[in-house]
Motif scaffolding. Structure first.
Motif, short mmCIF file in Angstrom:
data_model
loop_
_atom_site.label_atom_id
_atom_site.label_comp_id
_atom_site.label_asym_id
_atom_site.label_seq_id
_atom_site.Cartn_x
_atom_site.Cartn_y
_atom_site.Cartn_z
N GLY A 16 0.85 -1.18 0.00
CA GLY A 16 0.00 0.00 0.00
C GLY A 16 0.88 1.23 0.00
N PHE A 17 0.47 2.27 -0.71
CA PHE A 17 1.25 3.51 -0.79
C PHE A 17 0.37 4.71 -0.49
N ARG A 21 3.38 13.70 -2.52
CA ARG A 21 3.38 14.90 -3.36
C ARG A 21 2.92 14.52 -4.76
N VAL A 22 2.30 15.47 -5.43
CA VAL A 22 1.93 15.32 -6.84
C VAL A 22 2.70 16.35 -7.64
N ASP A 23 3.34 15.92 -8.71
CA ASP A 23 4.17 16.79 -9.55
C ASP A 23 5.17 17.60 -8.72
N PRO A 24 6.05 16.90 -7.97
CA PRO A 24 6.98 17.62 -7.09
C PRO A 24 7.93 18.56 -7.84
N CYS A 37 5.40 8.81 -3.59
CA CYS A 37 4.64 8.03 -2.61
C CYS A 37 5.57 7.30 -1.64
N THR A 38 5.01 6.99 -0.47
CA THR A 38 5.72 6.21 0.54
C THR A 38 4.93 4.95 0.83
N GLY A 39 5.63 3.82 0.90
CA GLY A 39 4.99 2.53 1.15
C GLY A 39 4.64 2.33 2.61
N ASP A 40 3.56 1.59 2.83
CA ASP A 40 3.07 1.33 4.18
C ASP A 40 3.85 0.24 4.90
N PRO A 59 -2.29 14.61 -2.62
CA PRO A 59 -1.55 14.20 -1.42
C PRO A 59 -2.50 13.66 -0.35
N GLY A 60 -2.09 12.57 0.28
CA GLY A 60 -2.91 11.92 1.29
C GLY A 60 -3.71 10.74 0.77
#
Length: 156
Positions: A16-17, A21-24, A37-40, A59-60
């Motif tokens: 799960g991620f 950020r979107v379009d950093p 994204c960051t993995g859970d 984001p979120g």
């Protein structure tokens, strides 16, 4: 979980991620967004380009992300061309699927993390994390990236 997957499983990675950020680096293309994204579970870092008209994220947002070597649920290898017959595939369980190829595998010399780079018709992916969770990747292998939005009450 990844550890429980047999070698016959078409899934070579799944987690799960959360979109951080979107379009950093700013918006580059009208219909493409780059998701950071960051993995859970495995705490991987995922950068993924998606068609924002088909898989819009902010984001979120959370989604389940899987990489597979085939879309055949049995794990059987596929022919070189897409089989258009109506049949059950792994794609049935996902909202957004792309087919592509691993083009580079690197090691971060500071952290010793592995970075998998893939291209899906020009949409790029990088997946960075602990090498023990990325053992089934090979250069030039065909892969499917599959995303499914997390339900509000669903926990990873």
């Amino acid at each position: 979980t990844l550890a429980a997957m047999s070698m016959e499983s078409p899934h070579i990675f799944e987690d799960g991620f959360e979109v951080v950020r979107v379009d950093p680096d700013g918006k580059k293309f009208e219909k493409v967004s780059r998701l950071a994204c960051t993995g859970d579970i495995y705490e991987m870092d995922l950068i993924l380009d998606v068609h924002c008209g088909l898989f819009k994220c902010k984001p979120g947002d959370k989604f389940n992300f899987a990489l597979a070597s085939t879309i055949d649920p049995s794990g059987a290898n596929e022919e070189q061309t897409y089989d258009q017959r109506e049949r059950k595939t792994l794609m049935d369980g996902y909202d957004y699927v792309m087919h592509g190829r691993v083009f580079q595998i690197d090691e971060d010399k500071k952290t010793h993390d592995i970075i998998i780079y893939a291209s899906f018709g020009g949409l790029m992916m990088s997946l960075k994390g602990n090498p023990k969770n990325l053992t089934r990747f090979e250069p030039d292998m065909n892969i499917y990236a599959m995303c499914k939005r997390a339900q509000a009450a669903e926990a990873f």
